[in-house]
Design a protein around this motif. Structure first.
Motif, PDB file in Angstrom:
ATOM      1  N   ARG A   1      27.578  27.969  41.329  1.00  0.00           N
ATOM      2  CA  ARG A   1      26.133  27.909  41.518  1.00  0.00           C
ATOM      3  C   ARG A   1      25.509  29.305  41.404  1.00  0.00           C
ATOM      4  N   PRO A   2      24.172  29.393  41.275  1.00  0.00           N
ATOM      5  CA  PRO A   2      23.541  30.698  41.063  1.00  0.00           C
ATOM      6  C   PRO A   2      23.904  31.763  42.097  1.00  0.00           C
ATOM      7  N   VAL A   3      24.026  31.386  43.370  1.00  0.00           N
ATOM      8  CA  VAL A   3      24.390  32.374  44.396  1.00  0.00           C
ATOM      9  C   VAL A   3      25.779  32.931  44.126  1.00  0.00           C
ATOM     10  N   GLY A   4      26.738  32.047  43.823  1.00  0.00           N
ATOM     11  CA  GLY A   4      28.094  32.491  43.515  1.00  0.00           C
ATOM     12  C   GLY A   4      28.162  33.240  42.205  1.00  0.00           C
ATOM     13  N   TRP A   5      27.379  32.782  41.226  1.00  0.00           N
ATOM     14  CA  TRP A   5      27.421  33.428  39.900  1.00  0.00           C
ATOM     15  C   TRP A   5      26.881  34.848  39.978  1.00  0.00           C
ATOM     16  N   ALA A   6      25.867  35.073  40.804  1.00  0.00           N
ATOM     17  CA  ALA A   6      25.316  36.416  40.941  1.00  0.00           C
ATOM     18  C   ALA A   6      26.378  37.391  41.469  1.00  0.00           C
ATOM     19  N   ILE A   7      27.218  36.914  42.389  1.00  0.00           N
ATOM     20  CA  ILE A   7      28.306  37.755  42.908  1.00  0.00           C
ATOM     21  C   ILE A   7      29.325  38.027  41.812  1.00  0.00           C
ATOM     22  N   TRP A   8      29.712  36.981  41.073  1.00  0.00           N
ATOM     23  CA  TRP A   8      30.675  37.144  39.983  1.00  0.00           C
ATOM     24  C   TRP A   8      30.132  38.104  38.918  1.00  0.00           C
ATOM     25  N   GLU A   9      28.848  38.010  38.611  1.00  0.00           N
ATOM     26  CA  GLU A   9      28.248  38.921  37.634  1.00  0.00           C
ATOM     27  C   GLU A   9      28.375  40.369  38.076  1.00  0.00           C
ATOM     28  N   ARG A  10      28.160  40.625  39.367  1.00  0.00           N
ATOM     29  CA  ARG A  10      28.306  41.990  39.881  1.00  0.00           C
ATOM     30  C   ARG A  10      29.755  42.454  39.764  1.00  0.00           C
ATOM     31  N   MET A  11      30.692  41.576  40.079  1.00  0.00           N
ATOM     32  CA  MET A  11      32.112  41.907  39.930  1.00  0.00           C
ATOM     33  C   MET A  11      32.425  42.252  38.478  1.00  0.00           C
ATOM     34  N   GLN A  12      32.000  41.377  37.594  1.00  0.00           N
ATOM     35  CA  GLN A  12      32.294  41.524  36.177  1.00  0.00           C
ATOM     36  C   GLN A  12      31.715  42.827  35.630  1.00  0.00           C
ATOM     37  N   ALA A  13      30.475  43.122  35.980  1.00  0.00           N
ATOM     38  CA  ALA A  13      29.819  44.311  35.455  1.00  0.00           C
ATOM     39  C   ALA A  13      30.524  45.580  35.908  1.00  0.00           C
ATOM     40  N   ASP A  14      30.898  45.642  37.183  1.00  0.00           N
ATOM     41  CA  ASP A  14      31.564  46.838  37.697  1.00  0.00           C
ATOM     42  C   ASP A  14      32.937  47.027  37.077  1.00  0.00           C
ATOM     43  N   MET A  15      33.708  45.937  37.033  1.00  0.00           N
ATOM     44  CA  MET A  15      35.047  46.057  36.474  1.00  0.00           C
ATOM     45  C   MET A  15      35.003  46.371  34.984  1.00  0.00           C
ATOM     46  N   ASP A  16      34.021  45.818  34.278  1.00  0.00           N
ATOM     47  CA  ASP A  16      33.911  46.061  32.839  1.00  0.00           C
ATOM     48  C   ASP A  16      33.739  47.548  32.556  1.00  0.00           C
ATOM     49  N   VAL A  17      32.940  48.229  33.375  1.00  0.00           N
ATOM     50  CA  VAL A  17      32.762  49.678  33.218  1.00  0.00           C
ATOM     51  C   VAL A  17      34.087  50.392  33.424  1.00  0.00           C
ATOM     52  N   ARG A  18      34.825  50.016  34.463  1.00  0.00           N
ATOM     53  CA  ARG A  18      36.101  50.663  34.759  1.00  0.00           C
ATOM     54  C   ARG A  18      37.110  50.442  33.624  1.00  0.00           C
ATOM     55  N   ILE A  19      37.123  49.225  33.072  1.00  0.00           N
ATOM     56  CA  ILE A  19      38.037  48.918  31.972  1.00  0.00           C
ATOM     57  C   ILE A  19      37.720  49.786  30.761  1.00  0.00           C
ATOM     58  N   LYS A  20      36.448  49.911  30.430  1.00  0.00           N
ATOM     59  CA  LYS A  20      36.055  50.703  29.269  1.00  0.00           C
ATOM     60  C   LYS A  20      36.349  52.187  29.468  1.00  0.00           C
ATOM     61  N   GLU A  21      36.307  52.653  30.720  1.00  0.00           N
ATOM     62  CA  GLU A  21      36.646  54.053  30.997  1.00  0.00           C
ATOM     63  C   GLU A  21      38.111  54.354  30.701  1.00  0.00           C
ATOM     64  N   GLU A  22      38.933  53.307  30.623  1.00  0.00           N
ATOM     65  CA  GLU A  22      40.343  53.478  30.253  1.00  0.00           C
ATOM     66  C   GLU A  22      40.543  53.385  28.736  1.00  0.00           C
ATOM     67  N   GLY A  23      39.450  53.377  27.983  1.00  0.00           N
ATOM     68  CA  GLY A  23      39.534  53.367  26.524  1.00  0.00           C
ATOM     69  C   GLY A  23      39.673  51.999  25.899  1.00  0.00           C
ATOM     70  N   VAL A  24      39.461  50.950  26.689  1.00  0.00           N
ATOM     71  CA  VAL A  24      39.646  49.575  26.215  1.00  0.00           C
ATOM     72  C   VAL A  24      38.335  49.049  25.623  1.00  0.00           C
ATOM     73  N   GLN A  25      38.442  48.247  24.555  1.00  0.00           N
ATOM     74  CA  GLN A  25      37.279  47.623  23.938  1.00  0.00           C
ATOM     75  C   GLN A  25      37.311  46.109  24.168  1.00  0.00           C
ATOM     76  N   ASN A  26      36.130  45.512  24.324  1.00  0.00           N
ATOM     77  CA  ASN A  26      36.045  44.066  24.494  1.00  0.00           C
ATOM     78  C   ASN A  26      36.054  43.345  23.153  1.00  0.00           C
ATOM     79  N   ALA A  27      36.671  42.176  23.138  1.00  0.00           N
ATOM     80  CA  ALA A  27      36.704  41.311  21.949  1.00  0.00           C
ATOM     81  C   ALA A  27      36.725  39.872  22.439  1.00  0.00           C
ATOM     82  N   TYR A  28      36.795  38.938  21.507  1.00  0.00           N
ATOM     83  CA  TYR A  28      36.901  37.527  21.895  1.00  0.00           C
ATOM     84  C   TYR A  28      37.827  36.807  20.935  1.00  0.00           C
TER      85      TYR A  28
END
Length: 468
Positions: free
Chosen positions: A38-65
């Motif tokens: 639900r939106p309340v839970g998704w907002a928390i997950w979005e914050r998790m995702q955004a923070d971790m994504d920055v940390r992952i990219k700082e290790e030189g990793v690129q996103n793909a699908y």
């Protein structure tokens, strides 16, 4: 406050399900084992995702699908891998009104399909390291589903890398484990974790080494919050991921994979939640401060709006709740359930005294505060409460972890907490005995808590616990 949730001490599993429902974090999906976030839970997950994504990219990793559907033949190229996942696979055999020439597996993890494309994209040592990550959903047919913790479909990130040497692969896997996973969980989620090495029996299917971060939940069970795997050359050989070295020789690459998932949401709830609902770490909280109009009139809404604007201008994530037509008590209960770190209660009496009431979710305090001091008080409280949550979780883990010398003592201690026992007193035979009593070796560490280089190091410590 009226009782809304089943008390944790009375029935922890029921409390957990109550909290998810009453805090409006998630709901059960129409297919067994699936969930609607639900939106309340998704907002928390979005914050998790955004923070971790920055940390992952700082290790030189690129996103793909990569594709959701994987040819069944891909999985069969790595024998240990397909054997490890066979009971959990969802397989598509018909589509478009016809039987498929080859069954398609719904992505349980992507080592195989990414391996296929790594082989295509890597030609020489200049193409390495190839560092990839994807945010995606995966499907593993779950027999005993529990929202966020074990669901048939869940969300995650999965990193997949190819390296020129074993040393490079090992260093990268460890950097991800420490600089991304452990740092993220302790700094953002305020969840203390124990980093360690999985035993041979607990390794990821097809891996030569699996590293884990383990956290103690509020009922003293362990939860695996994330893993990082060294895959050796197993997948490189299965998928012919080769490169031309500087010497002109054709070599197989060394690969790694690593992942975390919406399971972290379950961990967050069970580590920090209390009988009044969720307690969100301020750095994570989508809404850090909720300015609440207790009663409209006499300039209250205008004063609350000014407070909202002042906090927002200072970088605080703030929401104005001016729904005076809804009873204040009900709104306060909802804010508590959803873990909003700070409520600022603004009413006519407060304003007449030139003050408001600051209610802190983490320590439960309510403090009358002059209007001119609100920003400083809020900033200080957010910082203190982030640290308080972490310190409470560390103290709880230490109070429920014991040092023992024998397997029997460890199994007994694991019924009510964690046990630290010499790995030499357990071994593979002892691990099987513990498993038969619903206790697992969560990880192996050195005596000083650092990560071992192998299972064979002398003096290793095993952590035994019940787990999710």
């Amino acid at each position: 406050m009226a009782r809304v949730l089943t008390p944790r001490a009375e029935d922890f599993p029921r409390w957990y399900q109550d909290l998810i429902a009453k805090a409006q974090l998630a709901d059960n999906g129409p297919v067994r084992g699936t969930m609607v976030i639900r939106p309340v839970g998704w907002a928390i997950w979005e914050r998790m995702q955004a923070d971790m994504d920055v940390r992952i990219k700082e290790e030189g990793v690129q996103n793909a699908y990569f594709p959701l559907f994987i040819p069944e033949s891909y999985l069969r190229r790595e024998a240990d891998h397909v054997e490890g996942f066979s009971p959990e696979l969802a397989v598509v055999t018909h589509a478009g009104g016809k039987q498929l020439a080859e069954p398609l597996v719904v992505r349980p993890t992507s080592e195989t399909v990414i391996g296929e494309f790594m082989a295509k994209w890597v030609d020489s040592y200049r193409d390495l390291p190839l560092l990839l990550n994807q945010w995606a959903n995966v499907v593993r047919w779950e027999l005993r589903p529990r929202t966020f913790l074990r669901t048939t479909e869940f969300l995650w990130q999965e990193g997949h890398d190819a390296h020129a040497t074993e040393a490079d692969a090992r260093e990268h896997a460890r950097n991800i484990h420490k600089n991304v996973y452990q740092a993220f969980m302790e700094e953002l989620l305020a969840v203390p974790v124990v980093p360690g090495r999985k035993t041979k029996g607990e390794r990821f299917a097809g891996a030569t080494n699996t590293m884990t971060v383990e956290a103690m939940m509020g009922d003293t069970k362990a939860l695996q919050m994330g893993t990082s795997h060294e895959l050796g050359q197993n997948f490189a050989k299965a998928f012919d991921i080769t490169y031309s070295s500087k010497d002109g020789k054709v070599e197989h690459a060394w690969t790694t994979s690593w992942g975390t998932s919406t399971r972290m949401m379950g961990g967050l709830i069970m580590v920090h939640g209390d009988d009044n609902g969720l307690r969100l770490p301020p750095r994570l909280a989508p809404i850090q401060v909720q300015v609440m109009v207790v009663k409209a009139g006499e300039g209250v809404v205008e004063a609350a709006s000014r407070l909202r604007d002042e906090l927002k201008a200072s970088g605080v994530r703030v929401k104005l709740d001016d729904r005076a037509d809804i009873p204040f008590g009900r709104r306060a209960v909802d804010a508590e359930l959803q873990g909003v770190p700070i409520r600022i209660e603004v009413g006519p009496r407060d304003l007449a005294n030139g003050s408001v009431t600051i209610a802190r979710r983490i320590d439960g305090s309510k403090t009358p505060t002059p209007l001119g001091d609100v920003l400083g008080a809020v900033t200080s409280a957010l910082k203190a409460d982030q640290q308080r949550l972490y310190d409470e979780a560390v103290a709880f883990r230490e109070a429920n972890t014991v040092e023992v010398k024998t397997l029997g003592e460890a199994i007994e201690a694991a019924q009510t907490g964690w046990a630290r026992v010499p790995w030499s007193a357990v071994g593979e035979a002892g691990e099987k005995e513990a498993n038969g009593k619903a206790v697992t070796v969560r990880c192996l560490t050195r005596a000083d808590g650092t990560m071992p280089d192998s299972d064979e190091e002398p003096g290793l410590v095993a952590i035994l616990a019940r787990s999710y």
